[in-house]
Design an enzyme around this catalytic site. Structure first.
Site, PDB file in Angstrom:
ATOM      1  CE1 TYR A  98      43.990  45.643  48.688  1.00 58.70           C
ATOM      2  CE2 TYR A  98      43.579  44.479  50.476  1.00 58.70           C
ATOM      3  CZ  TYR A  98      43.834  44.699  49.246  1.00 58.70           C
ATOM      4  OH  TYR A  98      43.858  43.456  48.220  1.00 58.70           O
ATOM      5  N   GLY A 114      52.783  32.710  64.699  1.00 58.48           N
ATOM      6  CA  GLY A 114      52.518  31.720  63.433  1.00 58.48           C
ATOM      7  C   GLY A 114      51.366  30.973  63.399  1.00 58.48           C
TER       8      GLY A 114
HETATM    9  P1  NAD Z   1      50.344  44.028  42.749  1.00 53.73           P
HETATM   10  O1  NAD Z   1      50.746  44.848  43.589  1.00 53.73           O
HETATM   11  O2  NAD Z   1      51.119  42.783  42.084  1.00 53.73           O
HETATM   12  O3  NAD Z   1      49.307  44.330  41.452  1.00 53.73           O
HETATM   13  C1  NAD Z   1      48.747  45.613  41.358  1.00 53.73           C
HETATM   14  C2  NAD Z   1      48.970  46.254  40.207  1.00 53.73           C
HETATM   15  O4  NAD Z   1      48.183  47.415  40.104  1.00 53.73           O
HETATM   16  C3  NAD Z   1      50.507  46.911  40.030  1.00 53.73           C
HETATM   17  O5  NAD Z   1      51.089  46.425  38.726  1.00 53.73           O
HETATM   18  C4  NAD Z   1      50.262  48.161  40.305  1.00 53.73           C
HETATM   19  O6  NAD Z   1      51.452  48.949  39.603  1.00 53.73           O
HETATM   20  C5  NAD Z   1      49.128  48.676  39.951  1.00 53.73           C
HETATM   21  N1  NAD Z   1      48.745  49.889  40.326  1.00 53.73           N
HETATM   22  C6  NAD Z   1      48.577  50.190  41.908  1.00 53.73           C
HETATM   23  N2  NAD Z   1      47.911  51.365  41.898  1.00 53.73           N
HETATM   24  C7  NAD Z   1      47.524  51.900  40.577  1.00 53.73           C
HETATM   25  C8  NAD Z   1      46.849  53.245  40.141  1.00 53.73           C
HETATM   26  N3  NAD Z   1      46.684  54.132  40.912  1.00 53.73           N
HETATM   27  N4  NAD Z   1      46.792  53.062  38.736  1.00 53.73           N
HETATM   28  C9  NAD Z   1      47.437  52.119  37.798  1.00 53.73           C
HETATM   29  N5  NAD Z   1      47.996  51.015  38.153  1.00 53.73           N
HETATM   30  C10 NAD Z   1      48.072  50.930  39.715  1.00 53.73           C
HETATM   31  O7  NAD Z   1      49.036  42.882  43.416  1.00 53.73           O
HETATM   32  P2  NAD Z   1      48.048  41.693  42.867  1.00 53.73           P
HETATM   33  O8  NAD Z   1      48.357  40.518  43.893  1.00 53.73           O
HETATM   34  O9  NAD Z   1      48.596  41.215  41.395  1.00 53.73           O
HETATM   35  O10 NAD Z   1      46.816  42.120  43.084  1.00 53.73           O
HETATM   36  C11 NAD Z   1      46.068  42.612  42.090  1.00 53.73           C
HETATM   37  C12 NAD Z   1      44.653  42.870  42.675  1.00 53.73           C
HETATM   38  O11 NAD Z   1      43.878  41.885  43.042  1.00 53.73           O
HETATM   39  C13 NAD Z   1      44.490  44.124  43.425  1.00 53.73           C
HETATM   40  O12 NAD Z   1      43.362  44.872  43.225  1.00 53.73           O
HETATM   41  C14 NAD Z   1      44.424  43.300  44.766  1.00 53.73           C
HETATM   42  O13 NAD Z   1      43.638  44.021  45.829  1.00 53.73           O
HETATM   43  C15 NAD Z   1      43.511  42.287  44.551  1.00 53.73           C
HETATM   44  N6  NAD Z   1      43.700  41.063  45.309  1.00 53.73           N
HETATM   45  C16 NAD Z   1      44.825  40.194  45.473  1.00 53.73           C
HETATM   46  C17 NAD Z   1      44.793  39.278  46.307  1.00 53.73           C
HETATM   47  C18 NAD Z   1      46.228  38.557  46.411  1.00 53.73           C
HETATM   48  O14 NAD Z   1      46.372  37.615  47.259  1.00 53.73           O
HETATM   49  N7  NAD Z   1      47.262  38.256  45.368  1.00 53.73           N
HETATM   50  C19 NAD Z   1      44.121  39.035  47.448  1.00 53.73           C
HETATM   51  C20 NAD Z   1      42.970  40.015  47.281  1.00 53.73           C
HETATM   52  C21 NAD Z   1      42.670  40.907  46.399  1.00 53.73           C
END
Ligand code: NAD
Ligand code: UDP
Ligand code: UDP
Length: 321
Positions: free
Chosen positions: A143, A205
């Site tokens: 990741y 924690g």
């Molecule tokens: P999430 O898992 O709910 O959403 C990710 C989405 O991407 C899902 O709908 C999944 O089905 C889709 N996906 C995964 N692999 C795929 C692929 N190969 N092709 C098409 N779709 C694909 O997670 P989230 O929290 O909504 O995260 C969204 C983005 O934000 C991600 O890129 C994540 O790395 C980034 N992010 C989120 C956080 C957080 O705290 N929520 C923090 C840092 C970064």
């Protein structure tokens, strides 16, 4: 404006689709439904300006759009470690395909990066010019390093092909529409509390994170995409500065649920970062952005959502669907 949101059926992606539609965009949500769910966008499927495409970003695709938000990637450690090779492909090949698309149609593109690019940070709070302290060969590397390469690709397409790029480093964000079985700490704790189970605290924690409520995060993403400064391609941290230990989170949640919550300690996962807090000076200065929702208010709204979701979904916390 025609806007593509990859990962559009996920937690953050679905909120972003809501926001863009409200702003008058035509929105295409693209998702392979690995961790996302059609339920998250079910309320949008009848909207004439909304379209859902089931597709994997690892495969090329031809679309004509003005903006691309590249959010496709599993975000919970449980999910991104399930098939780590696929996680690397999603971040790297996914970013490459979306950059190729942006180059071809001259679209502006935003890459969802992460605080994980800082690894287990030795600089605190983390500023965007800190290069990080990341283990390249550990269980989180698929990741962390995948996102670091995605950032590299964004910068190289910007310098080499003049693609109009944005990089947002998202810090831990929570809120409604996280999956019941997502495995991240806030959803795990809330679901466990609502089911009357013990809260699973990893380690002692005392490790910290800074939790941002989803509405604030989405405002940050849209503000960065709209920002036109000459430095717009540089990474921007978006997150809360309210740094809390996991023990603090247990207490806050106890206040909301109205009872002292029992905990059960589990071992700390390998390479789990000890501390994390963004320096959000750049977001404030360039975008006029700062988070508005307190942890207590955000947890209240999220708990309200999970009261409904827990009764619908059967998945156990941290389980892979
Ligand atoms: P999430 O898992 O709910 O959403 C990710 C989405 O991407 C899902 O709908 C999944 O089905 C889709 N996906 C995964 N692999 C795929 C692929 N190969 N092709 C098409 N779709 C694909 O997670 P989230 O929290 O909504 O995260 C969204 C983005 O934000 C991600 O890129 C994540 O790395 C980034 N992010 C989120 C956080 C957080 O705290 N929520 C923090 C840092 C970064
Ligand atoms: N790509 C895509 N959609 C497009 C344009 C390109 O998916 O509309 C993919 C393309 O298949 C390639 C990647 O994006 O794998 C990078 O494209 P680029 O044109 O930069 O590189 P090249 O095709 O020359 O290797
Ligand atoms: N964590 C926890 N109990 C859980 C899930 C996570 O104590 O049920 C801890 C985890 O070890 C980490 C913190 O909570 O220290 C945040 O974990 P999460 O997976 O939400 O995000 P990340 O580690 O990617 O920041």
């Amino acid at each position: 404006m025609r806007t593509l949101v990859t990962g559009g059926a996920g937690f953050l992606g679905s909120h972003l689709c809501d926001r863009l539609l409200a702003d008058g965009h035509d929105v295409i949500a693209l998702d392979n439904l690995f961790t996302g769910s059609k339920r998250n966008v079910a309320h949008l499927l009848d909207r004439p300006r909304f379209e859902f495409i089931r597709h994997d970003v690892v495969e090329p695709i031809l679309l004509e759009v003005d903006w691309v938000f590249n959010l496709a990637c599993p975000a919970s450690p449980v999910h991104y470690q399930y098939n780590p090779v696929k996680t690397v492909k999603t971040s790297v090949v996914g970013a490459l395909n979306m950059l190729g698309l942006a180059k071809r149609v001259k679209a502006r593109i935003l890459q969802a990066s992460t605080s994980e690019v800082y690894g287990d940070p030795q600089v605190h709070p983390q500023t965007e010019d800190y290069w990080g302290h990341v283990n390249p060969i550990g269980p989180r590397s698929c990741y962390d390093e995948g996102k670091r390469v995605a950032e590299t690709l964004m910068m190289d397409y910007h310098r080499q092909n003049k693609v109009d790029t944005r990089i947002v480093r998202i810090f831990n964000t929570y809120g409604p529409r996280m999956a019941v079985g997502d495995g991240r700490v806030i959803s795990n704790f809330i679901v466990q509390a609502l089911r009357g189970e013990k809260l699973t605290v990893y380690g002692d924690g005392k490790q910290t994170r800074s939790f941002c409520f989803v509405d604030d995060l989405i405002e940050g993403l849209v503000s960065l995409m709209q920002y036109e400064g000459a430095d717009a391609h540089e990474p921007v941290n978006i997150g809360s500065s309210d740094e809390r230990s996991m023990n603090d989170v247990v207490e806050c949640l106890g206040e909301i649920i109205g009872q002292k919550l029992d905990v059960e300690h589990r071992s700390l996962p390998e390479d789990d970062p000890l501390r994390r807090q963004p320096n959000t000076g750049r977001a404030k200065e360039r975008l006029g952005w700062q988070p508005r929702t307190s942890l207590l208010d955000g947890l209240r709204k999220t708990t309200d959502y999970f009261r409904g979701a827990v009764s619908v979904e059967g998945a156990a916390c941290g389980d892979v669907k």
